[in-house]
Design a protein around this motif. Structure first.
Motif, PDB file in Angstrom:
ATOM      1  N   GLY A   1      42.223  36.994  54.702  1.00 44.03           N
ATOM      2  CA  GLY A   1      42.553  37.015  53.270  1.00 44.03           C
ATOM      3  C   GLY A   1      43.802  37.820  52.973  1.00 44.03           C
ATOM      4  N   ARG A   2      44.744  37.205  52.249  1.00 40.23           N
ATOM      5  CA  ARG A   2      46.028  37.846  51.957  1.00 40.23           C
ATOM      6  C   ARG A   2      46.015  38.633  50.652  1.00 40.23           C
ATOM      7  N   GLY A   3      44.840  38.718  49.999  1.00 41.18           N
ATOM      8  CA  GLY A   3      44.758  39.463  48.739  1.00 41.18           C
ATOM      9  C   GLY A   3      44.670  40.962  48.948  1.00 41.18           C
TER      10      GLY A   3
ATOM     11  N   LYS B   1      34.022  33.755  55.551  1.00 42.43           N
ATOM     12  CA  LYS B   1      33.560  33.922  54.165  1.00 42.43           C
ATOM     13  C   LYS B   1      32.990  32.598  53.647  1.00 42.43           C
TER      14      LYS B   1
ATOM     15  N   ASN C   1      42.608  33.389  43.072  1.00 42.37           N
ATOM     16  CA  ASN C   1      42.956  34.667  42.469  1.00 42.37           C
ATOM     17  C   ASN C   1      44.476  34.780  42.381  1.00 42.37           C
TER      18      ASN C   1
ATOM     19  N   ASP D   1      46.027  36.737  40.075  1.00 44.62           N
ATOM     20  CA  ASP D   1      46.216  37.826  39.118  1.00 44.62           C
ATOM     21  C   ASP D   1      47.414  38.691  39.494  1.00 44.62           C
ATOM     22  N   GLU D   2      47.650  38.831  40.795  1.00 49.14           N
ATOM     23  CA  GLU D   2      48.815  39.588  41.328  1.00 49.14           C
ATOM     24  C   GLU D   2      49.278  40.727  40.416  1.00 49.14           C
ATOM     25  N   MET D   3      48.447  41.755  40.302  1.00 50.31           N
ATOM     26  CA  MET D   3      48.864  42.914  39.506  1.00 50.31           C
ATOM     27  C   MET D   3      49.002  44.181  40.333  1.00 50.31           C
TER      28      MET D   3
ATOM     29  N   TYR E   1      44.507  45.363  35.469  1.00 53.88           N
ATOM     30  CA  TYR E   1      44.540  45.284  36.935  1.00 53.88           C
ATOM     31  C   TYR E   1      43.161  44.989  37.539  1.00 53.88           C
TER      32      TYR E   1
ATOM     33  N   GLY F   1      41.718  41.607  38.947  1.00 49.14           N
ATOM     34  CA  GLY F   1      41.973  41.063  40.281  1.00 49.14           C
ATOM     35  C   GLY F   1      40.831  41.303  41.250  1.00 49.14           C
ATOM     36  N   GLU F   2      39.993  42.290  40.965  1.00 51.20           N
ATOM     37  CA  GLU F   2      38.817  42.538  41.815  1.00 51.20           C
ATOM     38  C   GLU F   2      37.887  41.348  41.630  1.00 51.20           C
ATOM     39  N   GLU F   3      37.393  40.777  42.733  1.00 53.63           N
ATOM     40  CA  GLU F   3      36.833  39.431  42.591  1.00 53.63           C
ATOM     41  C   GLU F   3      35.626  39.320  41.668  1.00 53.63           C
TER      42      GLU F   3
ATOM     43  N   VAL G   1      36.192  33.221  45.949  1.00 58.46           N
ATOM     44  CA  VAL G   1      37.436  33.684  45.325  1.00 58.46           C
ATOM     45  C   VAL G   1      38.439  33.916  46.445  1.00 58.46           C
ATOM     46  N   GLN G   2      39.611  33.330  46.315  1.00 68.24           N
ATOM     47  CA  GLN G   2      40.584  33.424  47.396  1.00 68.24           C
ATOM     48  C   GLN G   2      41.976  33.641  46.821  1.00 68.24           C
ATOM     49  N   ASN G   3      42.729  34.478  47.495  1.00 67.43           N
ATOM     50  CA  ASN G   3      44.109  34.769  47.077  1.00 67.43           C
ATOM     51  C   ASN G   3      45.009  33.530  47.210  1.00 67.43           C
TER      52      ASN G   3
ATOM     53  N   THR H   1      46.536  33.077  50.707  1.00 70.56           N
ATOM     54  CA  THR H   1      45.498  32.653  51.648  1.00 70.56           C
ATOM     55  C   THR H   1      45.320  31.138  51.562  1.00 70.56           C
TER      56      THR H   1
HETATM   57  C1  LIG Z   1      41.279  46.749  41.821  1.00 72.20           C
HETATM   58  C2  LIG Z   1      41.470  45.518  42.652  1.00 72.20           C
HETATM   59  C3  LIG Z   1      42.444  44.586  42.305  1.00 72.20           C
HETATM   60  C4  LIG Z   1      42.638  43.435  43.054  1.00 72.20           C
HETATM   61  N1  LIG Z   1      43.608  42.558  42.674  1.00 72.20           N
HETATM   62  C5  LIG Z   1      43.783  41.420  43.388  1.00 72.20           C
HETATM   63  C6  LIG Z   1      44.757  40.463  42.997  1.00 72.20           C
HETATM   64  O1  LIG Z   1      45.489  40.639  42.005  1.00 72.20           O
HETATM   65  N2  LIG Z   1      44.905  39.334  43.750  1.00 72.20           N
HETATM   66  C7  LIG Z   1      44.109  39.098  44.841  1.00 72.20           C
HETATM   67  O2  LIG Z   1      44.253  38.063  45.479  1.00 72.20           O
HETATM   68  N3  LIG Z   1      43.181  39.980  45.228  1.00 72.20           N
HETATM   69  C8  LIG Z   1      42.985  41.124  44.528  1.00 72.20           C
HETATM   70  N4  LIG Z   1      42.001  41.998  44.925  1.00 72.20           N
HETATM   71  C9  LIG Z   1      41.139  41.644  46.071  1.00 72.20           C
HETATM   72  C10 LIG Z   1      39.986  40.747  45.610  1.00 72.20           C
HETATM   73  O3  LIG Z   1      38.888  41.556  45.220  1.00 72.20           O
HETATM   74  C11 LIG Z   1      39.489  39.809  46.714  1.00 72.20           C
HETATM   75  O4  LIG Z   1      39.219  40.566  47.850  1.00 72.20           O
HETATM   76  C12 LIG Z   1      40.472  38.734  47.075  1.00 72.20           C
HETATM   77  O5  LIG Z   1      40.888  38.008  45.961  1.00 72.20           O
HETATM   78  C13 LIG Z   1      39.830  37.795  48.066  1.00 72.20           C
HETATM   79  O6  LIG Z   1      40.765  36.832  48.493  1.00 72.20           O
HETATM   80  P1  LIG Z   1      41.350  36.804  49.965  1.00 72.20           P
HETATM   81  O7  LIG Z   1      40.200  36.959  50.918  1.00 72.20           O
HETATM   82  O8  LIG Z   1      41.996  35.487  50.047  1.00 72.20           O
HETATM   83  O9  LIG Z   1      42.297  37.935  50.096  1.00 72.20           O
HETATM   84  C14 LIG Z   1      41.823  43.188  44.185  1.00 72.20           C
HETATM   85  C15 LIG Z   1      40.855  44.122  44.542  1.00 72.20           C
HETATM   86  C16 LIG Z   1      40.681  45.283  43.798  1.00 72.20           C
HETATM   87  C17 LIG Z   1      39.629  46.257  44.212  1.00 72.20           C
END
Ligand SMILES: Cc1cc2nc3c(=O)[nH]c(=O)nc-3n(C[C@H](O)[C@H](O)[C@H](O)COP(=O)(O)O)c2cc1C
Ligand code: SF4
Lengths: 425, 154
Positions: free
Chosen positions: A53-55, A64, A83, A85-87, A171, A174-176, A209-211, A214
């Motif tokens: 996961g690139r998030g 997953k 996801n 949201d990229e914040m 922000y 972005g937490e899933e 939920v996936q970035n 990713t």
């Molecule tokens: C406070 C917080 C903010 C986050 N913001 C983002 C976000 O903006 N984009 C994102 O892809 N993941 C974000 N994440 C991670 C996500 O919870 C989640 O792990 C992710 O979207 C999973 O996708 P991935 O496995 O493809 O990375 C954030 C996590 C936390 C704790």
């Protein structure tokens, strides 16, 4: 060198039309997967390829997916959420993919939804990304017209609906699990885990939920296979390429698709052109605001998940924030903790009260009013807000630059206190 | 009362959602778009339409930083105060805007033309420092570039 994420991107950054994208091999992966892969085969394929996961968290994507209930008696509908949201401060990679390569991203969504048997999908997009919205809307309309979305996609019997939700800010969205609450129209406080979204997510249904980045990796894996995916990486463990970015006072800030496991030295010195004239590198956050500082001795560490973890940091989003020698590290850390204190969702006490406390102490030190005991207090906070002490990962992420800053820039903190002023101002 | 346009736009969102309350955030954004900010009356109107109490809606409205529960000026300036912009000099930019418009962060000009707010990282860090005015993104900023930008909002 193979650049599966960006090779469609033209010099003017204008996205390809659907027809041109198809001419360059676009949507072949969807055709192939619907024809040749069973959903569970596709899950295994992506798992074996080693896509993580690139998030930020770096969890194996196919693994997953394998937690999602499959078969005729699985709860329905199932959801695939992108996801977008990229914040994370310092992160600007998903923007490029959505603005300039939207069809690749859509292809990733379609494939991933197919792999988990989802019939509904949402893109959770941050408000500020207007051009992303515009380009995605156009791409989505084209995908519907050409039956890559909608009913009975390419005659396969697979249906998928896709809708963009524009976030109202914060922000924590972005937490899933917070994101799922926001999609449901509620306050974006995180949810308890378990249950994990894979079994009980959006409106209580199985959800992945996936970035964005990713998802954009999936078409390449389907088209070219597991061995290719491993071969294009420089990393022992992690497959593929990575969008690495650099911001701060370097000569050429930017974003580049490079083999996973490229070193910081290559990224900062070659691609970003090194520091601006007259400045020296003092350290960098490897993957957004919530990662531990790295310093000169780490320049040759391969930037993959395991290697960066070994030296006590995290690859995070892979977009580096560079600190130069003429910027005060204490001021930079104060700026970071101001962000995290402001963005705490307020659900749990250590984070809601602890983060503003660290910000206050840092502000005092930066403004010449610090005491030596303050450093112990900051170190204690780094522990009290660490993993396992709070409801979600915001607070542990927030203290990563703080704890590593205290370690690598200790003398600078002490000089502020001894001289009762900021030596940089 | 919600206007026919507001109702229509909320209905469009409801098409993609299984429950009425799920449209709460979208509905708040929609009324804000039409009315400039979310008034107490707007909470009542949306509440009635989505079968929600105004208090429940207020708890949502006050959570999200892009929903206004106070009036704002005709144009909203949002300057990024996150780390990459901090490193590349957002403070100079902020001070130059304050000098130019006579308002600090959080303020609105007397003629009600501009409200000046901080915003989290805008995701354009390789072109820091950055700001947005309404939906328009401005990047690679220096105080010298401000005159030309603000001239467009005369
Ligand atoms: C406070 C917080 C903010 C986050 N913001 C983002 C976000 O903006 N984009 C994102 O892809 N993941 C974000 N994440 C991670 C996500 O919870 C989640 O792990 C992710 O979207 C999973 O996708 P991935 O496995 O493809 O990375 C954030 C996590 C936390 C704790
Ligand atoms: S750690 Fe912070 S952001 Fe996460 S739930 Fe607790 S208060 Fe909210």
């Amino acid at each position: 060198m193979d650049r599966p994420l960006t090779h469609h991107i033209q010099p003017d950054k204008q996205p390809l039309s659907l027809k041109k994208y198809e001419k360059q091999g676009g949507y072949q992966a969807v055709q192939k997967a619907l024809r040749d892969f069973d959903p569970v085969d596709l899950q295994n394929h992506v798992k074996e390829a080693g896509l993580k996961g690139r998030g930020g968290a770096g969890f194996n994507t196919g693994l997953k997916w394998s937690f999602v209930p499959m078969g005729d008696d699985a709860p329905r509908p199932k959801y695939l959420v992108a996801n977008a949201d990229e914040m994370e401060p310092g992160t600007f990679k998903d923007r490029l993919l959505m603005e300039s390569n939207p069809h690749l991203f859509l292809e990733g969504i379609i494939l991933s939804a197919y792999a988990i048997g989802a019939e509904k999908s949402y893109i959770f997009l941050r408000w500020a990304y207007h051009l992303s919205k515009k380009n995605l809307e156009k791409a989505i309309a084209g995908a519907y017209e050409n039956n890559y979305l909608g009913e009975n996609i390419q005659g396969s019997g697979f249906n998928l609906d896709l809708h963009i939700h524009i976030s109202a800010g914060r922000y924590i969205c972005g937490e899933e699990t917070a994101l799922l609450n926001a999609l449901e129209g509620k306050r974006a406080n995180p949810r308890a885990k378990p249950p994990f979204p894979q079994t009980s997510g959006l409106w209580g249904k199985p959800t992945i939920v996936q970035n964005v980045e990713t998802l954009a990796n999936v078409p390449g894996i389907v088209n070219n296979g597991i061995n290719w995916y491993k071969d294009i990486s420089n990393s022992e463990e992690d497959g593929g390429t990575k969008l690495y970015g650099v911001s701060g006072k370097v000569k050429n800030p930017g974003l580049w698709e490079l083999p996973m496991g490229t070193t910081s030295r290559e990224i900062i010195e070659e691609h970003a052109g090194g520091m601006q004239d007259g400045l020296k590198l003092n350290g960098w956050l490897p993957g957004g605001a919530s990662t531990d500082f790295m310093v000169e001795e780490h320049l040759d560490v391969p930037m993959d998940y395991g290697s960066v973890m070994e030296i006590g940091s995290r690859l995070g989003t892979g977009t580096m924030i560079v600190l130069d020698d003429q910027t005060c590290p204490v001021g930079m850390i104060e700026n970071l903790e101001h962000f995290f204190a402001q963005e705490s969702c307020g659900w749990c006490t250590p984070c809601r009260d602890g983060l503003p406390w660290t910000e206050k102490i840092l502000h005092a030190i930066e403004h010449g009013e610090g005491k030596m005991e303050d450093l112990d207090q900051l170190a204690r906070h780094s522990k009290w807000l660490g993993p396992g002490k709070t409801y979600c990962a915001l607070a542990p992420g927030a203290v990563e630059p703080l704890q590593s800053g205290l370690k690598y820039f200790r003398e600078d903190f002490e000089r502020h206190i001894n001289e009762q002023r900021c030596p940089w101002s | 009362m919600l206007s026919p346009e507001e109702k229509h736009e909320i209905d469009e969102e409801l098409k993609h959602l299984p429950y009425k309350e799920s449209a709460a955030i979208d509905a708040l954004k929609i009324v804000q778009n039409h009315r400039g900010w979310v008034t107490d009356e707007a909470l009542d109107d949306v509440g009635e339409y989505l079968d929600m109490s105004p208090d429940a809606l207020d708890s949502i409205a006050t959570f999200y930083n892009l929903i206004f529960r106070k009036p704002v000026g005709e144009h909203v300036i949002r300057i990024c105060d996150s780390v990459s912009c901090y490193l590349t000099g957002y403070e100079n930019l902020r001070d130059a805007i304050t000098k130019k418009l006579g308002i600090k962060l959080g303020g609105t000009t007397e003629d009600n033309k501009f409200t000046f707010l901080p915003i989290q990282c805008l995701g354009t860090c390789d072109h820091a420092p950055a700001m947005m005015i309404d939906d328009e993104l401005y990047r690679d900023l220096t105080p010298e570039k401000l005159d030309e930008i603000f001239a467009q909002y005369k």
